[in-house]
Design a protein around this motif. Structure first.
Motif, PDB file in Angstrom:
ATOM      1  N   VAL A 190       0.853  -1.187   0.000  1.00 26.74           N
ATOM      2  CA  VAL A 190       0.000   0.000   0.000  1.00 26.74           C
ATOM      3  C   VAL A 190       0.890   1.239   0.000  1.00 26.74           C
ATOM      4  N   GLU A 191       0.557   2.184  -0.861  1.00 25.40           N
ATOM      5  CA  GLU A 191       1.239   3.484  -0.870  1.00 25.40           C
ATOM      6  C   GLU A 191       0.193   4.554  -0.580  1.00 25.40           C
ATOM      7  N   VAL A 221      -2.688  13.219   7.228  1.00 22.72           N
ATOM      8  CA  VAL A 221      -1.862  12.081   7.631  1.00 22.72           C
ATOM      9  C   VAL A 221      -2.177  10.877   6.734  1.00 22.72           C
ATOM     10  N   GLY A 222      -1.136  10.120   6.416  1.00 25.52           N
ATOM     11  CA  GLY A 222      -1.304   8.839   5.743  1.00 25.52           C
ATOM     12  C   GLY A 222      -1.105   7.752   6.790  1.00 25.52           C
ATOM     13  N   ASN A 223      -1.749   6.630   6.620  1.00 26.83           N
ATOM     14  CA  ASN A 223      -1.649   5.541   7.592  1.00 26.83           C
ATOM     15  C   ASN A 223      -0.324   4.805   7.402  1.00 26.83           C
ATOM     16  N   ALA A 224       0.693   5.215   8.145  1.00 31.67           N
ATOM     17  CA  ALA A 224       2.035   4.642   8.027  1.00 31.67           C
ATOM     18  C   ALA A 224       2.056   3.162   8.388  1.00 31.67           C
ATOM     19  N   ALA A 225       1.120   2.707   9.198  1.00 31.64           N
ATOM     20  CA  ALA A 225       1.077   1.286   9.586  1.00 31.64           C
ATOM     21  C   ALA A 225       0.902   0.374   8.370  1.00 31.64           C
ATOM     22  N   LEU A 226       0.296   0.884   7.305  1.00 30.08           N
ATOM     23  CA  LEU A 226       0.052   0.057   6.119  1.00 30.08           C
ATOM     24  C   LEU A 226       1.333  -0.268   5.363  1.00 30.08           C
ATOM     25  N   GLU A 272      -1.498  -5.987   5.134  1.00 28.72           N
ATOM     26  CA  GLU A 272      -2.599  -6.933   5.354  1.00 28.72           C
ATOM     27  C   GLU A 272      -3.686  -6.371   6.274  1.00 28.72           C
ATOM     28  N   LEU A 273      -3.415  -5.238   6.947  1.00 29.98           N
ATOM     29  CA  LEU A 273      -4.460  -4.575   7.738  1.00 29.98           C
ATOM     30  C   LEU A 273      -5.661  -4.217   6.863  1.00 29.98           C
ATOM     31  N   VAL A 274      -5.418  -3.967   5.588  1.00 32.54           N
ATOM     32  CA  VAL A 274      -6.509  -3.647   4.674  1.00 32.54           C
ATOM     33  C   VAL A 274      -7.438  -4.850   4.537  1.00 32.54           C
TER      34      VAL A 274
END
Length: 124
Positions: free
Chosen positions: A37-38, A74-79, A84-86
């Motif tokens: 994911v970007e 903010v972008g979700n840096a965890a992704l 796979e969080l998606v």
């Protein structure tokens, strides 16, 4: 907090002048296992319908579009570490980015949850 949906299978939660955007459970099911994911960088100006993020799965790569205009906060840096969080939490922890709403009137063309469910049923 109202939630809206697009025909491209993005969801958007709006709270005041802030919005959180991700892809729906339906979208992640269609994509399969997400491997990359970007997300957009903070400060990125997005127009409604503009390409905002990229999601790649074992099946395909797909763009994520901004449902409304705004500035990314903010972008979700965890992704980046856990794409796979998606798959596991597409409509909660797997959000893609947050933005400041530029024009709340753009929300009027989006679907509510019932309309989105009906829309998806028509796709199967």
């Amino acid at each position: 907090m109202p939630r809206y949906f697009t025909e491209e299978h993005e969801w958007i939660d709006v709270e005041g002048d802030s919005a959180t955007i991700g892809i729906t459970d339906y979208a992640q099911e269609q994509l399969g296992d997400i491997v990359f994911v970007e997300v957009p960088e903070k400060g990125t100006e997005l127009d409604k319908g503009a390409e905002a993020a990229v999601v790649e799965s074992v099946k395909a790569a797909s763009d994520v579009f901004s449902p409304i205009s705004g500035t990314v906060t903010v972008g979700n840096a965890a992704l980046e570490e856990e794409p796979e969080l998606v798959n596991s939490s597409p409509e909660e922890d797997g959000w893609f980015f947050k933005l400041t709403v530029s024009d709340a009137a753009e929300l009027e063309g989006l679907m509510d949850e019932d309309a989105y469910k009906t829309y998806c049923e028509g796709l199967d």
